[in-house]
Scaffold this motif. Structure first.
Motif, PDB file in Angstrom:
ATOM      1  N   PRO A  69       1.575   2.563  10.176  1.00 18.44           N
ATOM      2  CA  PRO A  69       0.404   1.666  10.165  1.00 18.44           C
ATOM      3  C   PRO A  69      -0.501   1.862   8.955  1.00 18.44           C
ATOM      4  O   PRO A  69      -1.206   0.923   8.560  1.00 18.44           O
ATOM      5  CB  PRO A  69      -0.315   2.037  11.473  1.00 18.44           C
ATOM      6  CG  PRO A  69       0.775   2.500  12.383  1.00 18.44           C
ATOM      7  CD  PRO A  69       1.727   3.244  11.491  1.00 18.44           C
ATOM      8  N   ASP A  70      -0.472   3.067   8.332  1.00 16.42           N
ATOM      9  CA  ASP A  70      -1.310   3.267   7.138  1.00 16.42           C
ATOM     10  C   ASP A  70      -0.635   2.789   5.856  1.00 16.42           C
ATOM     11  O   ASP A  70      -1.194   2.923   4.760  1.00 16.42           O
ATOM     12  CB  ASP A  70      -1.704   4.744   7.001  1.00 16.42           C
ATOM     13  CG  ASP A  70      -0.507   5.662   6.717  1.00 16.42           C
ATOM     14  OD1 ASP A  70       0.630   5.164   6.575  1.00 16.42           O
ATOM     15  OD2 ASP A  70      -0.709   6.890   6.650  1.00 16.42           O
ATOM     16  N   GLY A  71       0.572   2.211   5.972  1.00 16.14           N
ATOM     17  CA  GLY A  71       1.250   1.640   4.818  1.00 16.14           C
ATOM     18  C   GLY A  71       2.264   2.547   4.155  1.00 16.14           C
ATOM     19  O   GLY A  71       3.023   2.097   3.290  1.00 16.14           O
ATOM     20  N   THR A  72       2.339   3.812   4.520  1.00 13.56           N
ATOM     21  CA  THR A  72       3.341   4.699   3.930  1.00 13.56           C
ATOM     22  C   THR A  72       4.724   4.343   4.463  1.00 13.56           C
ATOM     23  O   THR A  72       4.875   3.940   5.621  1.00 13.56           O
ATOM     24  CB  THR A  72       3.034   6.171   4.234  1.00 13.56           C
ATOM     25  OG1 THR A  72       3.017   6.370   5.660  1.00 13.56           O
ATOM     26  CG2 THR A  72       1.689   6.575   3.650  1.00 13.56           C
ATOM     27  N   VAL A  73       5.731   4.485   3.602  1.00  7.75           N
ATOM     28  CA  VAL A  73       7.096   4.095   3.955  1.00  7.75           C
ATOM     29  C   VAL A  73       8.033   5.282   3.782  1.00  7.75           C
ATOM     30  O   VAL A  73       8.009   5.971   2.761  1.00  7.75           O
ATOM     31  CB  VAL A  73       7.575   2.915   3.078  1.00  7.75           C
ATOM     32  CG1 VAL A  73       9.049   2.606   3.341  1.00  7.75           C
ATOM     33  CG2 VAL A  73       6.718   1.678   3.346  1.00  7.75           C
ATOM     34  N   GLN A  74       8.865   5.501   4.791  1.00  4.67           N
ATOM     35  CA  GLN A  74       9.887   6.549   4.769  1.00  4.67           C
ATOM     36  C   GLN A  74      11.258   5.876   4.791  1.00  4.67           C
ATOM     37  O   GLN A  74      11.464   4.882   5.502  1.00  4.67           O
ATOM     38  CB  GLN A  74       9.714   7.460   5.987  1.00  4.67           C
ATOM     39  CG  GLN A  74      10.652   8.648   6.031  1.00  4.67           C
ATOM     40  CD  GLN A  74      10.344   9.564   7.227  1.00  4.67           C
ATOM     41  OE1 GLN A  74       9.351   9.377   7.932  1.00  4.67           O
ATOM     42  NE2 GLN A  74      11.209  10.547   7.458  1.00  4.67           N
TER      43      GLN A  74
END
Length: 284
Positions: free
Chosen positions: A131-136
Protein backbone atom coordinates in the motif's frame (compact mmCIF):
# COMPACT_ATOMS: atom_id res chain seq x y z
CA UNK A 1 -9.84 -13.20 -0.54
CA UNK A 2 -8.39 -11.80 -3.76
CA UNK A 3 -10.28 -9.37 -5.96
CA UNK A 4 -9.42 -9.70 -9.65
CA UNK A 5 -8.72 -6.25 -11.06
CA UNK A 6 -7.77 -7.42 -14.55
CA UNK A 7 -6.46 -10.40 -16.48
CA UNK A 8 -5.14 -11.07 -19.97
CA UNK A 9 -3.90 -14.11 -21.90
CA UNK A 10 -2.82 -13.83 -25.54
CA UNK A 11 -1.13 -16.36 -27.80
CA UNK A 12 2.26 -15.34 -29.13
CA UNK A 13 1.21 -16.24 -32.68
CA UNK A 14 -2.34 -16.39 -34.10
CA UNK A 15 -1.70 -19.78 -35.71
CA UNK A 16 -0.38 -21.43 -32.54
CA UNK A 17 -2.22 -22.46 -29.37
CA UNK A 18 -1.86 -20.41 -26.22
CA UNK A 19 0.08 -22.55 -23.73
CA UNK A 20 -0.36 -20.05 -20.85
CA UNK A 21 -3.20 -19.82 -18.35
CA UNK A 22 -3.99 -17.99 -15.11
CA UNK A 23 -6.55 -18.39 -12.38
CA UNK A 24 -7.75 -17.45 -8.92
CA UNK A 25 -9.76 -19.23 -6.22
CA UNK A 26 -10.38 -17.53 -2.88
CA UNK A 27 -7.03 -16.76 -1.25
CA UNK A 28 -5.09 -18.60 -3.96
CA UNK A 29 -3.99 -17.46 -7.43
CA UNK A 30 -1.61 -18.71 -10.11
CA UNK A 31 -0.10 -18.19 -13.53
CA UNK A 32 1.11 -21.13 -15.62
CA UNK A 33 3.33 -21.12 -18.72
CA UNK A 34 3.66 -24.58 -20.22
CA UNK A 35 5.85 -25.94 -22.99
CA UNK A 36 7.11 -29.15 -24.56
CA UNK A 37 10.27 -30.01 -26.48
CA UNK A 38 9.82 -28.97 -30.14
CA UNK A 39 8.90 -31.87 -32.38
CA UNK A 40 7.20 -33.96 -29.66
CA UNK A 41 3.98 -35.36 -31.08
CA UNK A 42 0.88 -34.59 -28.98
CA UNK A 43 -1.05 -37.39 -27.33
CA UNK A 44 -3.18 -35.49 -24.79
CA UNK A 45 -4.39 -32.62 -26.98
CA UNK A 46 -4.90 -32.23 -30.72
CA UNK A 47 -2.26 -29.52 -31.04
CA UNK A 48 -0.09 -29.45 -27.92
CA UNK A 49 0.24 -31.51 -24.75
CA UNK A 50 1.38 -28.28 -23.10
CA UNK A 51 -2.12 -26.88 -23.59
CA UNK A 52 -3.54 -29.99 -21.93
CA UNK A 53 -1.29 -29.63 -18.87
CA UNK A 54 -2.09 -25.92 -18.46
CA UNK A 55 -5.84 -26.49 -18.63
CA UNK A 56 -5.73 -29.58 -16.42
CA UNK A 57 -3.68 -27.84 -13.70
CA UNK A 58 -5.88 -24.74 -13.85
CA UNK A 59 -9.06 -26.79 -13.43
CA UNK A 60 -7.70 -28.89 -10.57
CA UNK A 61 -6.23 -25.88 -8.76
CA UNK A 62 -9.58 -24.11 -9.06
CA UNK A 63 -11.30 -27.07 -7.39
CA UNK A 64 -8.69 -28.04 -4.81
CA UNK A 65 -7.14 -24.74 -3.69
CA UNK A 66 -10.05 -23.56 -1.49
CA UNK A 67 -9.50 -26.60 0.74
CA UNK A 68 -5.67 -26.47 0.75
CA UNK A 69 -3.33 -25.14 3.42
CA UNK A 70 0.09 -25.70 1.87
CA UNK A 71 1.34 -25.03 -1.64
CA UNK A 72 3.73 -27.98 -1.83
CA UNK A 73 1.01 -30.43 -0.84
CA UNK A 74 -1.40 -28.85 -3.29
CA UNK A 75 1.08 -28.98 -6.17
CA UNK A 76 1.98 -32.59 -5.42
CA UNK A 77 -1.70 -33.54 -5.44
CA UNK A 78 -2.32 -31.84 -8.79
CA UNK A 79 0.74 -33.47 -10.37
CA UNK A 80 -0.23 -36.89 -9.01
CA UNK A 81 -3.61 -36.51 -10.69
CA UNK A 82 -1.96 -35.30 -13.89
CA UNK A 83 0.32 -38.34 -13.90
CA UNK A 84 -2.65 -40.70 -13.51
CA UNK A 85 -4.54 -39.11 -16.40
CA UNK A 86 -1.41 -38.88 -18.57
CA UNK A 87 -0.48 -42.53 -18.08
CA UNK A 88 -4.00 -43.65 -18.88
CA UNK A 89 -3.70 -42.15 -22.36
CA UNK A 90 -0.03 -41.72 -23.31
CA UNK A 91 1.91 -44.65 -24.83
CA UNK A 92 3.75 -46.67 -22.18
CA UNK A 93 7.14 -45.68 -23.62
CA UNK A 94 6.40 -42.09 -22.62
CA UNK A 95 5.54 -42.82 -19.01
CA UNK A 96 9.13 -42.50 -17.77
CA UNK A 97 10.60 -40.54 -20.71
CA UNK A 98 10.52 -37.09 -19.13
CA UNK A 99 11.79 -35.44 -22.33
CA UNK A 100 8.39 -36.14 -23.90
CA UNK A 101 6.37 -34.77 -20.99
CA UNK A 102 4.65 -31.38 -21.06
CA UNK A 103 6.26 -29.06 -18.52
CA UNK A 104 5.27 -25.78 -16.93
CA UNK A 105 6.74 -22.76 -15.28
CA UNK A 106 4.30 -21.44 -12.72
CA UNK A 107 3.82 -19.12 -9.78
CA UNK A 108 1.27 -20.09 -7.13
CA UNK A 109 0.43 -17.66 -4.32
CA UNK A 110 -1.63 -17.97 -1.15
CA UNK A 111 -2.58 -15.23 1.28
CA UNK A 112 -2.88 -16.20 4.93
CA UNK A 113 -3.38 -13.34 7.33
CA UNK A 114 -1.00 -10.56 6.33
CA UNK A 115 1.52 -12.89 4.69
CA UNK A 116 1.71 -13.99 1.06
CA UNK A 117 3.35 -17.34 0.33
CA UNK A 118 4.66 -17.81 -3.21
CA UNK A 119 5.78 -21.09 -4.78
CA UNK A 120 7.63 -20.79 -8.06
CA UNK A 121 8.73 -23.11 -10.85
CA UNK A 122 10.82 -21.59 -13.65
CA UNK A 123 10.43 -18.16 -15.19
CA UNK A 124 7.02 -16.86 -14.15
CA UNK A 125 7.02 -13.83 -11.85
CA UNK A 126 5.07 -12.31 -8.96
CA UNK A 127 5.15 -8.53 -8.48
CA UNK A 128 3.92 -7.46 -5.03
CA UNK A 129 3.00 -3.78 -4.49
CA UNK A 130 2.52 -2.74 -0.89
CA UNK A 131 0.00 0.00 0.00
CA UNK A 132 2.94 2.41 0.47
CA UNK A 133 3.97 1.87 -3.17
CA UNK A 134 7.05 -0.32 -2.63
CA UNK A 135 7.31 -3.27 -5.01
CA UNK A 136 8.88 -6.68 -4.40
CA UNK A 137 9.68 -9.12 -7.22
CA UNK A 138 9.52 -12.87 -6.54
CA UNK A 139 10.86 -15.65 -8.78
CA UNK A 140 13.83 -16.71 -10.88
CA UNK A 141 12.83 -15.03 -14.15
CA UNK A 142 15.53 -12.31 -14.41
CA UNK A 143 18.47 -14.73 -14.15
CA UNK A 144 16.87 -17.30 -16.44
CA UNK A 145 16.05 -14.55 -18.96
CA UNK A 146 19.67 -13.38 -19.12
CA UNK A 147 20.89 -16.90 -19.95
CA UNK A 148 18.21 -17.50 -22.58
CA UNK A 149 18.74 -14.13 -24.27
CA UNK A 150 22.51 -14.67 -24.44
CA UNK A 151 22.01 -18.13 -25.99
CA UNK A 152 19.48 -16.77 -28.48
CA UNK A 153 21.94 -14.05 -29.53
CA UNK A 154 24.70 -16.61 -30.00
CA UNK A 155 22.60 -19.01 -32.08
CA UNK A 156 20.99 -16.30 -34.22
CA UNK A 157 24.42 -14.86 -34.93
CA UNK A 158 25.76 -18.28 -35.95
CA UNK A 159 22.74 -18.98 -38.17
CA UNK A 160 22.31 -15.46 -39.54
CA UNK A 161 18.69 -15.83 -38.47
CA UNK A 162 15.96 -13.99 -36.58
CA UNK A 163 13.34 -14.89 -33.93
CA UNK A 164 10.71 -15.87 -36.51
CA UNK A 165 12.97 -18.60 -37.97
CA UNK A 166 15.59 -19.60 -35.38
CA UNK A 167 13.63 -22.58 -34.05
CA UNK A 168 13.99 -24.32 -37.40
CA UNK A 169 17.68 -23.58 -37.98
CA UNK A 170 20.16 -26.51 -37.92
CA UNK A 171 22.34 -24.75 -35.33
CA UNK A 172 19.37 -24.41 -32.97
CA UNK A 173 18.25 -28.00 -33.53
CA UNK A 174 21.78 -29.24 -32.84
CA UNK A 175 21.96 -27.25 -29.60
CA UNK A 176 18.50 -28.51 -28.62
CA UNK A 177 19.55 -32.09 -29.31
CA UNK A 178 22.64 -31.74 -27.13
CA UNK A 179 20.55 -30.21 -24.37
CA UNK A 180 18.05 -33.05 -24.56
CA UNK A 181 20.84 -35.62 -24.39
CA UNK A 182 22.40 -33.96 -21.33
CA UNK A 183 19.04 -33.99 -19.60
CA UNK A 184 18.43 -37.62 -20.50
CA UNK A 185 21.84 -38.67 -19.16
CA UNK A 186 21.25 -36.81 -15.91
CA UNK A 187 18.17 -38.95 -15.27
CA UNK A 188 16.59 -36.12 -13.29
CA UNK A 189 13.37 -34.51 -14.56
CA UNK A 190 13.33 -30.72 -14.43
CA UNK A 191 11.91 -29.01 -11.34
CA UNK A 192 8.80 -27.79 -13.12
CA UNK A 193 5.07 -28.37 -13.13
CA UNK A 194 4.72 -31.75 -14.82
CA UNK A 195 3.49 -35.32 -14.40
CA UNK A 196 6.26 -35.90 -11.84
CA UNK A 197 4.86 -35.26 -8.32
CA UNK A 198 8.36 -35.37 -6.78
CA UNK A 199 9.09 -32.02 -8.43
CA UNK A 200 6.90 -30.42 -5.76
CA UNK A 201 9.71 -30.97 -3.25
CA UNK A 202 12.01 -28.75 -5.34
CA UNK A 203 9.69 -25.78 -5.81
CA UNK A 204 11.08 -22.39 -4.77
CA UNK A 205 9.26 -20.82 -1.80
CA UNK A 206 9.26 -17.15 -0.80
CA UNK A 207 7.10 -14.90 1.36
CA UNK A 208 6.10 -11.25 1.30
CA UNK A 209 3.98 -8.96 3.48
CA UNK A 210 0.38 -8.81 2.27
CA UNK A 211 -1.85 -6.50 4.28
CA UNK A 212 -5.19 -5.32 2.96
CA UNK A 213 -4.72 -3.14 -0.11
CA UNK A 214 -1.68 -5.01 -1.40
CA UNK A 215 -1.69 -5.48 -5.18
CA UNK A 216 -0.28 -8.60 -6.84
CA UNK A 217 0.57 -9.14 -10.48
CA UNK A 218 1.34 -12.68 -11.62
CA UNK A 219 2.95 -12.81 -15.07
CA UNK A 220 4.28 -15.29 -17.59
CA UNK A 221 7.62 -14.45 -19.18
CA UNK A 222 5.85 -13.11 -22.27
CA UNK A 223 4.47 -10.33 -20.06
CA UNK A 224 7.38 -9.82 -17.66
CA UNK A 225 9.62 -9.31 -20.73
CA UNK A 226 8.59 -5.66 -20.48
CA UNK A 227 10.77 -5.46 -17.36
CA UNK A 228 13.46 -8.13 -17.60
CA UNK A 229 14.13 -8.29 -21.36
CA UNK A 230 12.91 -5.15 -23.12
CA UNK A 231 13.73 -2.91 -20.14
CA UNK A 232 10.75 -0.77 -21.10
CA UNK A 233 10.13 0.05 -17.43
CA UNK A 234 11.04 -0.94 -13.90
CA UNK A 235 8.82 -3.21 -11.82
CA UNK A 236 7.42 -0.25 -9.86
CA UNK A 237 6.31 1.50 -13.04
CA UNK A 238 4.83 -1.74 -14.39
CA UNK A 239 2.61 -2.03 -11.33
CA UNK A 240 1.62 1.63 -11.45
CA UNK A 241 0.63 1.44 -15.11
CA UNK A 242 -1.23 -1.84 -14.59
CA UNK A 243 -3.26 -0.33 -11.76
CA UNK A 244 -3.92 2.91 -13.64
CA UNK A 245 -4.80 1.64 -17.11
CA UNK A 246 -5.09 -2.15 -16.92
CA UNK A 247 -3.13 -4.91 -18.59
CA UNK A 248 -4.20 -4.46 -22.22
CA UNK A 249 -1.98 -1.41 -22.94
CA UNK A 250 1.00 -3.22 -21.45
CA UNK A 251 0.40 -6.28 -23.63
CA UNK A 252 0.07 -3.96 -26.63
CA UNK A 253 3.38 -2.32 -25.75
CA UNK A 254 5.09 -5.72 -25.66
CA UNK A 255 3.73 -6.55 -29.12
CA UNK A 256 4.79 -3.16 -30.47
CA UNK A 257 8.36 -3.72 -29.27
CA UNK A 258 8.43 -7.25 -30.73
CA UNK A 259 6.87 -6.53 -34.11
CA UNK A 260 7.80 -2.91 -34.85
CA UNK A 261 10.85 -1.83 -32.84
CA UNK A 262 12.80 -5.09 -32.82
CA UNK A 263 11.32 -7.73 -35.17
CA UNK A 264 14.82 -9.07 -35.96
CA UNK A 265 15.81 -9.64 -32.37
CA UNK A 266 18.93 -7.50 -32.60
CA UNK A 267 18.07 -5.29 -29.62
CA UNK A 268 16.45 -8.04 -27.55
CA UNK A 269 17.64 -11.51 -28.62
CA UNK A 270 14.97 -14.17 -28.12
CA UNK A 271 13.80 -17.50 -29.51
CA UNK A 272 10.36 -16.26 -30.56
CA UNK A 273 9.29 -12.96 -32.02
CA UNK A 274 6.37 -12.91 -29.55
CA UNK A 275 5.66 -15.30 -26.70
CA UNK A 276 2.33 -16.16 -25.11
CA UNK A 277 1.49 -13.19 -22.87
CA UNK A 278 -0.47 -13.82 -19.69
CA UNK A 279 -1.00 -11.87 -16.47
CA UNK A 280 -3.53 -11.55 -13.67
CA UNK A 281 -3.78 -8.45 -11.47
CA UNK A 282 -5.19 -8.90 -7.97
CA UNK A 283 -5.88 -6.92 -4.83
CA UNK A 284 -5.84 -8.42 -1.36
Amino acid sequence: MFTVLDRISRPGHPDKPNEDICGVSGDWAWVIDTSIFPGTLPVMHEKSDAVWLAKFANERLSNLAPHAEDGVTLLRHVMEEARTVYRAIAPVERHEDFLTWPLGAMTLVHRKGNVLDAWNFGDTTAYIRQPDGTVQVLGDAPGLRDFESAKAAELMRQAGSRPTAILGEPVFLAWLGERRERQRKSGIPAALLSVNPDAADRVRHETAPCEDGTSILLASDGFSALVDLYRAMEATALMERALEAGLEPLAELAREIETERDPNGTLYPRFKQSDDTTAILLRA
